[in-house]
Design an enzyme around this catalytic site. Structure first.
Site, PDB file in Angstrom:
ATOM      1  N   ASP A   1       0.873  -1.160   0.000  1.00  0.00           N
ATOM      2  CA  ASP A   1       0.000   0.000   0.000  1.00  0.00           C
ATOM      3  C   ASP A   1       0.923   1.227   0.000  1.00  0.00           C
ATOM      4  OD1 ASP A   1      -2.305   1.669   0.458  1.00  0.00           O
ATOM      5  OD2 ASP A   1      -1.648   1.807   2.538  1.00  0.00           O
TER       6      ASP A   1
ATOM      7  N   ASP B   1      -0.116   5.081   0.720  1.00  0.00           N
ATOM      8  CA  ASP B   1      -0.389   6.077   1.766  1.00  0.00           C
ATOM      9  C   ASP B   1      -0.319   5.422   3.141  1.00  0.00           C
ATOM     10  OD1 ASP B   1      -1.081   8.442   0.194  1.00  0.00           O
ATOM     11  OD2 ASP B   1      -2.848   7.343  -0.450  1.00  0.00           O
TER      12      ASP B   1
HETATM   13  C1  BG6 Z   1      -5.805   5.791   0.027  1.00  0.00           C
HETATM   14  C2  BG6 Z   1      -5.876   6.642   1.277  1.00  0.00           C
HETATM   15  O1  BG6 Z   1      -4.504   5.348  -0.192  1.00  0.00           O
HETATM   16  O2  BG6 Z   1      -6.238   6.538  -1.117  1.00  0.00           O
HETATM   17  C3  BG6 Z   1      -7.281   7.205   1.446  1.00  0.00           C
HETATM   18  O3  BG6 Z   1      -5.542   5.856   2.402  1.00  0.00           O
HETATM   19  C4  BG6 Z   1      -7.691   7.969   0.187  1.00  0.00           C
HETATM   20  O4  BG6 Z   1      -7.317   8.045   2.571  1.00  0.00           O
HETATM   21  C5  BG6 Z   1      -7.569   7.045  -1.031  1.00  0.00           C
HETATM   22  O5  BG6 Z   1      -9.020   8.435   0.299  1.00  0.00           O
HETATM   23  C6  BG6 Z   1      -7.913   7.753  -2.344  1.00  0.00           C
HETATM   24  O6  BG6 Z   1      -6.942   8.739  -2.576  1.00  0.00           O
HETATM   25  P1  BG6 Z   1      -6.984   9.821  -3.726  1.00  0.00           P
HETATM   26  O7  BG6 Z   1      -5.575  10.331  -3.767  1.00  0.00           O
HETATM   27  O8  BG6 Z   1      -7.372   9.105  -5.005  1.00  0.00           O
HETATM   28  O9  BG6 Z   1      -7.977  10.843  -3.354  1.00  0.00           O
HETATM   29 MG    MG Z   2      -2.703   3.144   3.623  1.00  0.00          MG
END
Ligand code: BG6
Ligand code: MG
Length: 207
Positions: free
Chosen positions: A8, A10
């Site tokens: 993963d 984030d």
């Molecule tokens: C995930 C995060 O990796 O990505 C979430 O943990 C986030 O918090 C999701 O909502 C979608 O991210 P993005 O960048 O497409 O808005």
């Molecule tokens: Mg994560």
């Protein structure tokens, strides 16, 4: 036997929690919707669309699809601006050496992220060309805990799901890994998950 590891992004490779929080908070304040860090914690691993739904649950106002799209655009523009401040120094400390060791051992590595900004983040931290495959929010229909993002990564790597490990910081991500029949390694918030197989610390002992 673990032949590939899907990370993963984030909260595992780089910590973007606070940046997501600040951008959603600005949107929520603009809409006069209550939002705090506790609600933000439940958004970990959850797609942008589903995150917005969760935030707006506390609002009695009904939003049209067009209005929802506008709100997501508003949040994402703030978020993208803040991503520009991220550099290779933001790679979480223990991750760099884990990635290097996996490469040395010829274990395939991939990204399995719900984010549509994954490639931008990888570019910011200098890892855009580092992984054997990138499965992210741009190639999936279903949000974690659905296993789609990880199954697509395994298929890109040509490795069977049962031979894949997943590194996750979100409860929804650990659930997604188990739904994909993969070995789930937990870090951060996911250490509280009952579904995890091992802590991240055990990963290098198993490859
Ligand atoms: C995930 C995060 O990796 O990505 C979430 O943990 C986030 O918090 C999701 O909502 C979608 O991210 P993005 O960048 O497409 O808005
Ligand atoms: Mg994560």
């Amino acid at each position: 036997m673990i032949k590939a590891v899907i990370f993963d992004l984030d909260g595992v490779i780089v910590s973007t929690d606070e940046l997501h929080y600040k951008a959603w908070k600005k949107m929520a304040d603009k809409e006069n919707v209550y939002f705090d860090e506790k609600i933000n914690n439940n958004l970990r691993g959850i797609s942008r669309e589903k995150s917005l739904e969760i935030i707006l649950k506390l609002d009695s106002k009904k939003y049209s699809d067009e209005e929802k799209a506008q709100l997501m655009k508003y949040k994402n523009e703030i978020y993208i601006k803040s991503l520009k401040t991220i550099t290779p120094n933001d790679i979480l400390p223990k991750i760099k050496s884990i990635l290097n060791t996996l490469k040395e051992k010829k274990i395939k590595i991939a990204i399995g992220s719900s984010s549509k900004n994954a490639k931008l983040i990888l570019k910011q931290i200098g890892l855009l060309d580092y992984f054997d495959a990138i499965s992210d929010g741009t190639n999936i229909t279903f949000s974690k805990p659905h296993p789609e993002v990880f199954l697509k990564a395994a298929s890109m790597l040509h490795v069977s799901p049962s031979n894949c490990g997943v590194v996750e910081d979100a409860l929804s991500g650990i659930e997604a890994a188990k739904n994909a029949n993969m070995v789930a390694f937990a870090t951060g918030d996911a250490l509280h998950s009952n579904l995890k197989d091992y802590d991240l610390e055990s990963l290098l002992l198993m490859v």
